[in-house]
Design a protein around this motif. Structure first.
Motif, PDB file in Angstrom:
ATOM      1  N   GLN A  63      13.971  -7.864   7.589  1.00  0.00           N
ATOM      2  CA  GLN A  63      13.519  -7.663   8.966  1.00  0.00           C
ATOM      3  C   GLN A  63      13.141  -6.205   9.205  1.00  0.00           C
ATOM      4  O   GLN A  63      12.151  -5.917   9.896  1.00  0.00           O
ATOM      5  CB  GLN A  63      14.623  -8.083   9.940  1.00  0.00           C
ATOM      6  N   VAL A  64      13.920  -5.283   8.645  1.00  0.00           N
ATOM      7  CA  VAL A  64      13.616  -3.852   8.781  1.00  0.00           C
ATOM      8  C   VAL A  64      12.253  -3.537   8.168  1.00  0.00           C
ATOM      9  O   VAL A  64      11.418  -2.841   8.767  1.00  0.00           O
ATOM     10  CB  VAL A  64      14.718  -3.001   8.125  1.00  0.00           C
ATOM     11  N   LEU A  65      12.003  -4.056   6.962  1.00  0.00           N
ATOM     12  CA  LEU A  65      10.726  -3.798   6.302  1.00  0.00           C
ATOM     13  C   LEU A  65       9.556  -4.398   7.078  1.00  0.00           C
ATOM     14  O   LEU A  65       8.495  -3.785   7.192  1.00  0.00           O
ATOM     15  CB  LEU A  65      10.753  -4.378   4.887  1.00  0.00           C
ATOM     16  N   GLU A  66       9.750  -5.595   7.613  1.00  0.00           N
ATOM     17  CA  GLU A  66       8.672  -6.251   8.356  1.00  0.00           C
ATOM     18  C   GLU A  66       8.353  -5.524   9.648  1.00  0.00           C
ATOM     19  O   GLU A  66       7.189  -5.423  10.042  1.00  0.00           O
ATOM     20  CB  GLU A  66       9.062  -7.704   8.649  1.00  0.00           C
ATOM     21  N   GLN A  67       9.386  -4.990  10.316  1.00  0.00           N
ATOM     22  CA  GLN A  67       9.153  -4.340  11.606  1.00  0.00           C
ATOM     23  C   GLN A  67       8.753  -2.880  11.477  1.00  0.00           C
ATOM     24  O   GLN A  67       7.870  -2.403  12.188  1.00  0.00           O
ATOM     25  CB  GLN A  67      10.405  -4.452  12.486  1.00  0.00           C
ATOM     26  N   PHE A  68       9.410  -2.163  10.565  1.00  0.00           N
ATOM     27  CA  PHE A  68       9.201  -0.718  10.491  1.00  0.00           C
ATOM     28  C   PHE A  68       8.324  -0.290   9.307  1.00  0.00           C
ATOM     29  O   PHE A  68       8.051   0.901   9.160  1.00  0.00           O
ATOM     30  CB  PHE A  68      10.549   0.001  10.393  1.00  0.00           C
ATOM     31  N   GLY A  69       7.900  -1.235   8.489  1.00  0.00           N
ATOM     32  CA  GLY A  69       7.085  -0.841   7.344  1.00  0.00           C
ATOM     33  C   GLY A  69       7.950  -0.285   6.235  1.00  0.00           C
ATOM     34  O   GLY A  69       9.062  -0.738   6.017  1.00  0.00           O
ATOM     35  N   GLY A  70       7.429   0.710   5.546  1.00  0.00           N
ATOM     36  CA  GLY A  70       8.184   1.260   4.423  1.00  0.00           C
ATOM     37  C   GLY A  70       7.920   0.503   3.136  1.00  0.00           C
ATOM     38  O   GLY A  70       8.591   0.715   2.137  1.00  0.00           O
ATOM     39  N   LYS A  71       6.938  -0.389   3.165  1.00  0.00           N
ATOM     40  CA  LYS A  71       6.613  -1.150   1.964  1.00  0.00           C
ATOM     41  C   LYS A  71       5.741  -0.299   1.048  1.00  0.00           C
ATOM     42  O   LYS A  71       4.969   0.540   1.505  1.00  0.00           O
ATOM     43  CB  LYS A  71       5.899  -2.454   2.348  1.00  0.00           C
ATOM     44  N   GLU A 105      -3.950  -9.941   4.534  1.00  0.00           N
ATOM     45  CA  GLU A 105      -2.691  -9.493   3.925  1.00  0.00           C
ATOM     46  C   GLU A 105      -2.370  -8.031   4.201  1.00  0.00           C
ATOM     47  O   GLU A 105      -1.312  -7.536   3.812  1.00  0.00           O
ATOM     48  CB  GLU A 105      -2.736  -9.710   2.403  1.00  0.00           C
ATOM     49  N   VAL A 106      -3.286  -7.313   4.865  1.00  0.00           N
ATOM     50  CA  VAL A 106      -3.111  -5.881   5.128  1.00  0.00           C
ATOM     51  C   VAL A 106      -2.566  -5.669   6.536  1.00  0.00           C
ATOM     52  O   VAL A 106      -3.094  -6.209   7.505  1.00  0.00           O
ATOM     53  CB  VAL A 106      -4.445  -5.131   4.954  1.00  0.00           C
ATOM     54  N   LYS A 107      -1.512  -4.856   6.638  1.00  0.00           N
ATOM     55  CA  LYS A 107      -0.923  -4.553   7.943  1.00  0.00           C
ATOM     56  C   LYS A 107      -1.548  -3.304   8.551  1.00  0.00           C
ATOM     57  O   LYS A 107      -1.872  -3.272   9.746  1.00  0.00           O
ATOM     58  CB  LYS A 107       0.583  -4.346   7.802  1.00  0.00           C
ATOM     59  N   LYS A 108      -1.724  -2.277   7.728  1.00  0.00           N
ATOM     60  CA  LYS A 108      -2.189  -1.000   8.272  1.00  0.00           C
ATOM     61  C   LYS A 108      -2.963  -0.243   7.207  1.00  0.00           C
ATOM     62  O   LYS A 108      -2.592  -0.238   6.034  1.00  0.00           O
ATOM     63  CB  LYS A 108      -0.981  -0.172   8.743  1.00  0.00           C
ATOM     64  N   VAL A 211      -3.015   1.789   1.968  1.00  0.00           N
ATOM     65  CA  VAL A 211      -3.124   0.395   2.424  1.00  0.00           C
ATOM     66  C   VAL A 211      -1.721  -0.220   2.385  1.00  0.00           C
ATOM     67  O   VAL A 211      -1.169  -0.448   1.310  1.00  0.00           O
ATOM     68  CB  VAL A 211      -4.086  -0.417   1.543  1.00  0.00           C
ATOM     69  N   GLU A 212      -1.163  -0.483   3.566  1.00  0.00           N
ATOM     70  CA  GLU A 212       0.183  -1.059   3.628  1.00  0.00           C
ATOM     71  C   GLU A 212       0.098  -2.576   3.769  1.00  0.00           C
ATOM     72  O   GLU A 212      -0.542  -3.084   4.685  1.00  0.00           O
ATOM     73  CB  GLU A 212       0.960  -0.488   4.817  1.00  0.00           C
ATOM     74  N   PRO A 213       0.744  -3.325   2.846  1.00  0.00           N
ATOM     75  CA  PRO A 213       0.720  -4.792   2.948  1.00  0.00           C
ATOM     76  C   PRO A 213       1.428  -5.278   4.207  1.00  0.00           C
ATOM     77  O   PRO A 213       2.333  -4.618   4.720  1.00  0.00           O
ATOM     78  CB  PRO A 213       1.467  -5.240   1.685  1.00  0.00           C
ATOM     79  N   LYS A 214       1.012  -6.433   4.695  1.00  0.00           N
ATOM     80  CA  LYS A 214       1.646  -6.998   5.884  1.00  0.00           C
ATOM     81  C   LYS A 214       3.077  -7.410   5.593  1.00  0.00           C
ATOM     82  O   LYS A 214       3.980  -7.212   6.406  1.00  0.00           O
ATOM     83  CB  LYS A 214       0.841  -8.212   6.373  1.00  0.00           C
ATOM     84  N   ASP A 215       3.303  -7.986   4.408  1.00  0.00           N
ATOM     85  CA  ASP A 215       4.643  -8.441   4.011  1.00  0.00           C
ATOM     86  C   ASP A 215       5.042  -7.738   2.725  1.00  0.00           C
ATOM     87  O   ASP A 215       4.174  -7.339   1.929  1.00  0.00           O
ATOM     88  CB  ASP A 215       4.657  -9.958   3.793  1.00  0.00           C
ATOM     89  N   PRO A 216       6.352  -7.586   2.485  1.00  0.00           N
ATOM     90  CA  PRO A 216       6.799  -7.007   1.215  1.00  0.00           C
ATOM     91  C   PRO A 216       6.285  -7.843   0.043  1.00  0.00           C
ATOM     92  O   PRO A 216       6.319  -9.064   0.085  1.00  0.00           O
ATOM     93  CB  PRO A 216       8.336  -7.081   1.317  1.00  0.00           C
TER      94      PRO A 216
END
Length: 839
Positions: A63-71, A105-108, A211-216
């Protein structure tokens, strides 16, 4: 006749009498297995390489990775042999970023400083920058802008210029040294610079996009999906005529963990197929040399193929997906499974005769080595099943599949193999080279039994020094990425930039948002203290935007008490006068440098910065990146970027140990998260896993030996050569400098399971014959053949592209060779030594 012999004899008779029915059974099983195989899903899952965590903890971290990124992001680097002008490459970067933003598949996509953040830095930050400085740095700042200090720093003295020429031209007062860390942490990073607002690497100005993925990215298929779409975007832009000339000079290279994942999957798949091919091919050629004809090797290998077909079908039914590293053990099963058929075939061709009824010959061939085959299969399966107690899902799956596979291979050998050999009665002689090999051990054990025991004892002592030199890989993913080309590119980029793009998240949980921020502030203070020693390139926290209120008030009071010193007009007048007096009145120092310093001096801010105020200035997205809630818990997140890739040896452990030693481990409600975490305790856990797997395997093997032999002395004598072999193998591993890892962890139970087979066959025949000479003549050749086939199966891993897989094959094959020597030499020497004492 024992129960085992009666059961095996009944099966053999049934196969010979009812070959039609058995043919239907075999065909039905093959069809069902083939249908099941079509549903098998091969994967490479990150969870297979990580220790099992409590489900609640794992869910919260996700949940932390999905909400705050860091992937772990994909980094697209734009490089050229020539200097890249920002105005030329900007349209290209904008085009690529725009198309990437449309990828599902890309979040940011990050390629420049956010406009609102840049506006804040340009307009608002300068007039409040002094409130970010700690009181000590603020006091130093005030001294540096005083007239007396400026004269000392700028005007020449009798000893020459007080500052080097380059420093005088850039930052003669050293103010950027004080304010720089706040700006760097807020804006970009360690060796990242802004060129016309776009991110570039310092010193080379090669631009990049994050390029940050949407999901880990947990599975290889997910990695392939996103990397395929990123490559498609780059190819689409390359095909655009407006960028054709630009792409002739600029190379756009995407790298990152998803690419490592995808490449590792392809490599593992290739290695699995290649190792199985080389294993089967080498075993077949070895059997051709052994039997000196083609028909016998084909017959011996038929039950192996049938067994592999069944195992593949069962794996699709038992597991939703099969890890590719588990699939590597298909080559091992080929080497292990053929042992049963070799023992049965050897006895059949040695004792069969045209005048003897076919049924009697087949039954005798199955029954004679029957107990040895059964208990060797059970002990080997038990040793592999010990891996089911591991903390690693991939190891558990590997252990269970191999254990089940060995039992399937035994069933295939006592049913499918007799079905075919019942059509063949022509005897096959054992090669003379094998006979000479066994004769050599007969000679050594009969002539020098005590010396033989002494030599093995000496080898155990020498091996002890190697065991203490054993190392353990720090990170679970080292097995997968070591030697991987894409991983090396990431490591080279991190080294060149001086930082890793994969952040570690430090999450502070509080009952209120204010409490979470205060905990985060304590975290930031600890990170500032350990920054250099812990290998931190830079870190980003909400406290970079929001200094502590008490500090802000203290700074405001200090500035108000020294208003004349912090006057922008006073600074301009004094600084320009000193520059002209010293002949340093350059356009840069009189203009941009003076303006930049003057912005920070006035008019001074009189009230502390508030969180809501920052949001009103357009920094809400940046604040939301650090603050949020999961469930009912407010969280504050700090992003820590290390100087090296987290998978590199010792990197995460260095950071976590320094953080805990500085007090981070005692902060209640503060924990580490992110894809970089997972290796700090891996080496210790791996060490425990080796001991645990070996101990459980030894216990299970001992229990089965108790059932087989019952007599304590027979059990001890069977185990002694095995334990010596395993210890010597570990010593050799230490001397070779190989580290125990995800794969080599299984070497100990493998040797315990396979090595005990040799001891069981020798002990079983010795109990019946009572003669070392007879045992080695009858059983030694079969053991030598089966040992060679299994060793060749492991040596097939030496053709792998992965260094870790190659090391596993080398260590396992060396261990098998030592186990064979111990069974053919140490055990007979012990028999002869005991016999001579009785005489």
């Amino acid at each position: 006749m024992s129960l085992v012999d009666r059961i095996l004899g009944s099966i053999a008779r049934s196969v010979c009498k009812d070959r039609g029915r058995w043919a239907v059974v075999f065909l039905s099983i093959a069809l069902i297995a083939s249908f099941s195989i079509s549903r098998i899903q091969l994967t490479l899952d990150a969870e297979d390489f990580l220790p099992k965590k409590p489900p609640r903890d794992r869910h919260f971290q996700q949940q932390v990775l999905e909400q705050f990124g860091g992937k772990a992001p994909v980094v697209i680097v734009f490089r050229s042999n020539k200097k890249i002008e920002a105005r030329n490459i900007a349209p290209l970067i904008e085009a690529v970023a725009g198309k990437l933003n449309a990828v599902e598949e890309v979040k940011k996509v990050t390629f420049r400083l956010e406009p609102k953040l840049k506006a804040f830095i340009d307009a608002e930050l300068p007039r409040m920058l002094l409130l970010h400085l700690n009181p000590k740095d603020l006091n130093l700042f005030s001294k540096k802008i005083s007239a007396s200090t400026m004269k000392t720093l700028i005007l020449p003295t009798e000893f020459g210029n007080p500052q080097p020429e380059g420093v005088l031209n850039r930052d003669p007062l050293g103010l950027f040294t004080l304010t720089g860390p706040y700006l760097f942490d807020l804006m970009t990073g360690f060796r990242i610079v802004l060129v016309d607002g776009y991110f570039a690497f310092r010193g080379e100005e090669s631009f990049f996009i994050l390029v940050e993925p949407k999901d880990p990215i947990r599975k290889a298929e997910d990695a392939k999906r996103i990397t395929t779409k990123i490559d498609a975007v780059l190819n689409e832009v390359r095909a655009d005529p407006s960028f054709e000339s630009l792409f002739k000079e600029i190379d756009a290279t995407p790298i990152g963990r998803p690419y490592i994942y995808a490449s590792t999957f392809d490599t593992a798949m290739k290695d699995a197929k290649q190792s199985l091919f080389y294993s089967v091919a080498s075993i077949f050629l070895l059997l051709v040399l052994f039997y000196r004809r083609l028909a016998a090797p084909l017959l011996v290998m038929l039950p192996v193929f049938f067994g592999l077909l069944i195992i593949a079908g069962l794996s699709a039914l038992i597991f939703p997906s099969v890890n590719l590293f588990s699939l590597l053990f298909a080559a091992v099963l080929a080497g292990l499974g053929i042992d049963f058929s070799i023992h049965i075939g050897t006895h059949y061709w040695l004792h069969s005769h045209p005048s003897r009824p076919r049924e009697e010959a087949v039954v005798g061939a199955v029954v004679r080595p029957g107990r040895g085959n059964l208990f060797s299969a059970l002990t080997t399966a038990a040793a592999f099943s010990a891996l089911a107690f591991s903390q690693y899902r991939g190891i558990i799956q590997t252990g269970l599949l191999t254990a089940i596979g060995i039992l399937v291979m035994l069933l295939s050998a006592v049913t499918f193999f007799p079905f075919f050999i019942s059509f063949s009665k022509k005897p096959i002689e054992t090669p003379k080279a094998i006979l000479r090999w066994t004769e050599a051990f007969i000679f050594l054990s009969e002539r020098f039994p005590k010396r033989g025991v002494f030599v093995w004892g000496l080898l155990v002592v020498i091996a002890t020094f190697g065991v203490f030199r054993l190392g353990y890989e720090d990170h679970p993913w080292s097995v997968a990425v070591r030697g991987n080309k894409e991983a090396e590119e990431v490591l080279n980029l991190d080294k060149r930039v001086g930082m890793s793009f994969v952040p570690i998240l430090i999450v502070s949980r509080g009952e209120t948002e204010t409490e979470a921020i205060e905990k985060d502030r304590r975290v930031a203070k600890i990170l500032a203290q350990i920054r250099k020693g812990a290998g931190i390139a830079f870190f980003q926290s909400v406290t970079s935007l929001l200094p502590e209120e008490s500090q802000q008030r203290e700074n405001i009071a200090f500035i108000n008490a020294n208003q004349s010193l912090f006057s922008a007009e006073r600074f301009r007048k004094d600084f320009h006068g000193i520059l002209k007096e010293g002949g340093r009145d350059s356009e840069y120092l009189l203009g941009p440098y003076t303006d930049q310093v003057a912005k920070t001096l006035g008019p001074p801010r009189q009230t502390p910065i508030r969180l809501e105020e920052l949001k009103e200035w357009g920094l809400r997205p940046e604040i939301d990146r650090h603050l949020g809630t999961i469930g009912n818990d407010p969280l504050a997140v700090t992003y820590v970027y290390l100087t090296q890739f987290p998978w590199a040896k010792g990197v995460v452990k260095r950071f976590t140990s320094r953080f805990e030693a500085a007090g981070g481990g005692q902060l209640d409600g503060v924990f580490l998260a992110g894809e970089g975490i997972g290796s700090e305790s891996h080496a210790n856990l791996l060490k425990k896993e080796v001991i645990q797997a070996g101990s459980i395997a030894l216990i299970l093997v001992t229990l089965l030996l108790t059932v087989a032999f019952r007599k304590p002395s027979s059990i001890a004598l069977t185990l002694l050569p095995l334990l010596c072999s395993v210890w010597i193998t570990l010593g050799v591993t230490g001397f070779l400098g190989y580290e125990l890892n995800f794969l080599t962890l299984s070497v100990t139970p493998i040797l315990l399971g396979i090595g005990i087979d040799y001891g069981i066959h020798i002990m079983e025949r010795y109990r019946k014959e009572g003669s070392v000479r007879v045992v080695l003549k009858e059983t030694g050749s079969g053991l030598t053949a089966t040992s060679l086939t299994t060793a060749f199966a492991f040596l097939s891993f030496c053709f792998s592209e992965s260094p870790a897989v190659r090391e596993f094959g080398i260590v396992a094959s060396i261990g098998l060779g030592i186990c064979l020597l111990a069974s053919l030499h140490l055990l007979p020497c012990i028999f002869e030594s005991r016999r001579s004492r009785k005489v």
